[in-house]
Design an enzyme around this catalytic site. Structure first.
Site, PDB file in Angstrom:
ATOM      1  CG  HIS A  69       7.910   0.202  -5.536  1.00 34.48           C
ATOM      2  ND1 HIS A  69       9.285   0.073  -6.057  1.00 34.48           N
ATOM      3  CD2 HIS A  69       7.607  -0.873  -4.544  1.00 34.48           C
ATOM      4  CE1 HIS A  69       9.513  -0.868  -5.341  1.00 34.48           C
ATOM      5  NE2 HIS A  69       8.714  -1.308  -4.546  1.00 34.48           N
ATOM      6  CG  ASP A  79      10.125  -4.221  -2.693  1.00 29.81           C
ATOM      7  OD1 ASP A  79      10.148  -3.006  -2.701  1.00 29.81           O
ATOM      8  OD2 ASP A  79      10.208  -4.916  -1.691  1.00 29.81           O
ATOM      9  CG  ASP A 113       9.871   2.822  -7.575  1.00 23.62           C
ATOM     10  OD1 ASP A 113       9.560   3.610  -6.521  1.00 23.62           O
ATOM     11  OD2 ASP A 113      10.190   1.657  -7.863  1.00 23.62           O
TER      12      ASP A 113
END
Length: 293
Positions: free
Chosen positions: A270, A112, A242
């Protein structure tokens, strides 16, 4: 800082001794430092903290030195109400930690927002980074991408920081919705929401959301520097369900490296390291066992 100050923390699930670094701005940065051997440095995104890598740390610490920080505003680190919560500042903090611990020949494991934060160090100090493991992230100016153009009014709305601060919107709603086939149990979900128990502790998540609106040029600059890492061994480990950083992001990252190792996790969303912790651990172990000399 003793674990008793965090009564919500399950120390069997997260059995790591706490360590703290006092940064130049006076804030205390919490980090995990487990095991001995080649250095693995884990860098989380939002709205998370080092807890998301616990399964991999427990499985790797017998053979590697596993270091995982909590960004300021996250996890067990300080959460000042007023702070420079831009990713550039988090990247500076990461560099302070690396120098403080004397980490060398690092394998960076990023996810991320940890992608741009960790790779900001890697492009500047490429000789100190041996390998890269990238999970569901990005590193380029996305301001003209259709999905970003569609999202820009939401990011620019004053309602968004209000939802983040007063309803803990990011860990309570966005994080669970980002998962694929598996879901967080209530006990695990608490470990992602409890670090943000008060409204004044939620400005770190607000900062990352605002970075999507205001810091795209910085992400683009890092992408332009990424060719410095083109020949580095890299594992791209991707949750293919995701909703935020899907298969197109994986394909774009793959173009940046000469010989990427690509693992697609078809039912993951994710956060593969949480959703399929054992599988992610196995793929990282396999990647680390390969000789690229």
């Amino acid at each position: 800082m003793p674990a008793t100050l965090f009564p919500w923390l399950n120390t069997q699930e997260y059995p790591f001794a706490p360590h703290y670094l006092s940064l130049p701005d006076g804030q205390r940065l919490h980090y995990v430092d487990e095991g001995q051997g080649p250095v693995l440095l884990f860098v989380h995104g939002t709205p998370s903290w080092s807890f998301e890598f616990r399964q991999q740390i427990k499985g790797l610490a017998s053979s590697y030195r596993c270091v995982a920080l909590d960004h300021i505003g996250f996890g067990l680190s300080d959460k000042p109400e007023h702070y420079d919560y831009r990713p550039q500042q988090h990247a500076h903090n990461l560099e302070h930690l690396i120098e403080h611990l004397g980490l060398r020949a690092i394998t960076l494991i990023v996810h991320d927002f940890g992608g741009p934060i960790g790779l900001a160090y890697a492009v500047q100090q490429a000789r100190n980074v041996r390998r890269l493991v990238i999970l569901n992230s990005w590193l380029w100016d996305a301001s003209e991408a259709p999905e970003f153009v569609k999202m820009r009014p939401v990011l620019a709305s004053p309602l968004l920081p209000w939802l983040y601060r007063w309803f803990n919107f990011s860990p309570l709603f966005l994080l669970p919705s980002s998962f694929g086939a598996r879901r967080l149990t209530p006990a695990l979900r608490r470990h992602y929401t409890a670090p943000f128990s008060q409204a004044k502790e939620r400005n770190g998540t607000v900062g990352f959301a605002q970075a999507l609106l205001h810091e795209q040029s910085w992400f683009g600059m890092l992408w332009q520097q990424l060719p410095q890492l083109r020949d580095h061994p890299v594992l791209l480990l991707w949750g293919m369900q995701d909703k935020f950083f899907g298969p197109a992001y994986l394909r774009r990252f793959a173009t940046a490296f000469r010989q990427p190792t690509i693992v697609e996790l078809p039912t993951c969303g994710h956060v593969p390291q949480e959703e399929e912790g054992d599988m992610v651990l196995q793929h990282i172990q396999q990647f680390l066992s390969i000789s690229f000399e």
